[in-house]
Design an enzyme around this catalytic site. Structure first.
Site, mmCIF file in Angstrom:
data_model
loop_
_atom_site.group_PDB
_atom_site.id
_atom_site.type_symbol
_atom_site.label_atom_id
_atom_site.label_comp_id
_atom_site.label_asym_id
_atom_site.label_seq_id
_atom_site.Cartn_x
_atom_site.Cartn_y
_atom_site.Cartn_z
ATOM 1 N N THR A 67 0.833 -1.196 0.000
ATOM 2 C CA THR A 67 0.000 0.000 0.000
ATOM 3 C C THR A 67 0.868 1.246 0.000
ATOM 4 O OG1 THR A 67 -1.573 1.293 1.328
ATOM 5 C CG2 THR A 67 -0.109 -0.186 2.522
ATOM 6 N N TYR A 77 -1.892 -0.932 10.285
ATOM 7 C CA TYR A 77 -2.117 -1.444 8.931
ATOM 8 C C TYR A 77 -0.916 -1.161 8.041
ATOM 9 C CZ TYR A 77 -3.579 -1.399 4.076
ATOM 10 O OH TYR A 77 -3.629 -1.579 2.725
#
Length: 327
Positions: free
Chosen positions: A117, A141
């Site tokens: 990401t 995350y």
């Protein structure tokens, strides 16, 4: 046809990757625990239900299918949840990935494509982020994704595990034939939230902040069509097959769309109004985030074909109207 192990293949991006793999002449083998995925989305190859924490199950799947490569999409991805439950994210995303990597190495499967990401770059507002930008993850995350990237580098040094890492922001749309699409429980992504509001599945869409320093006051984000994204993953796998070595790539368009722009296109495509509520800013939301993807375009030959806003919304709306997976 060569087998490719696709973890998270029952999820949004993973299921589209399976479709692209089948079209490219591979057999995608989905490995998914269905915690956030849908068995109805597994349409393009075998399905093995299992958890990344279960090393014995992973070893059995590698032995049974002998995949030539791994595409790893399986992860928990909710930023807010990761702030509340960091242990869950480190355990699932990092320990699960470590299990998978060790199982792949033990099976002699040394080509690995990882879904990361652009959140690994952290809170860098109003800049174009490329692969050389500093990595400053700000939650469990993004931290867990960065950790897996580092694990992959270590296993390349120790075991020759060749890997391609893809970092991206907002993925949108659905395959044009509406065989699979985007459906999360709970839903947090803008376009499906808008379409839910359009057809009455939710009462209203909340715009979180209307006073940002942008032309219309709402946040700007980089969106890439899911089919363009997974085509990049196919190119990444071919990159490894050609022996070009490990590499990280951003996948995005390099420009963004505001929340109001996405709403406007959604109203045009659906020919229906979007009921809106204006709310305050959310903590941590940046004004503008876009991904620099020159490396992918130059080195991989990746060119996003469907990542204009009209196409992304139109494809999403077509799938949205076709019916969701069973809850």
């Amino acid at each position: 046809m060569p087998n490719i192990l696709v973890t998270g293949g029952a999820g949004y991006i993973g299921s589209h990757a399976c479709k692209a793999l089948k079209a490219a002449g591979y057999t995608p083998v989905t490995f998914d625990n269905l915690s956030t995925g849908w068995e109805e989305a597994v349409k393009f190859g075998p399905f093995e239900k299992g958890d990344l924490q279960d090393r014995a199950k992973l070893d059995a799947v590698f032995a049974a299918y002998q995949p030539v490569a791994v595409m790893h999409f399986a992860a928990l991805t909710q930023v807010g949840e990761s702030l509340q439950l960091p242990g869950l994210y480190w355990r699932n995303n990092v320990l699960g990935s470590l299990n998978l990597i060790e199982a792949a190495v033990a099976a002699g499967c040394l080509k690995f494509v990882f879904s990361s990401t652009c959140a690994v770059y952290g809170d860098q507002d109003n800049v174009v982020l490329d692969e050389d930008s500093a990595q400053q993850p700000i939650n469990a995350y993004s931290g867990s994704k960065k950790a897996v990237e580092e694990i992959l580098r270590d296993f390349e040094a120790s075991n020759g595990l060749q890997h391609v890492v893809f970092r991206y922001f907002n993925v949108a749309g659905a395959d044009p034939e509406a065989e699979v699409g985007e459906f999360h429980q709970p839903e947090t992504h803008l376009i499906p939230l808008i379409l839910d509001a359009v057809d009455g599945r939710r009462d209203t869409l909340t715009i979180h902040g209307t006073d940002y320093d942008t032309p219309d006051g709402t946040c700007i984000r980089d969106y890439v069509h899911v089919m363009d994204l997974v085509e990049g993953h196919i190119l990444g796998m071919e990159w490894l097959e050609e022996g070009k070595g490990s590499r990280a790539f951003n996948l995005g368009t390099g420009h963004g769309f505001s929340v109001r722009e996405v709403i406007e296109h959604s109203q045009t495509v659906s020919n229906r109004p979007v009921p809106i509520t204006e709310g305050p800013r959310r903590p941590g939301d940046c004004t503008k985030l876009v991904s620099g993807s020159l490396r992918a375009k130059v080195e991989l030959g990746w060119t996003p074909q469907r990542s204009d806003l009209k196409t992304m919304v139109s494809d999403a709306w077509r799938w949205h109207q076709s019916g969701h997976y069973e809850i």
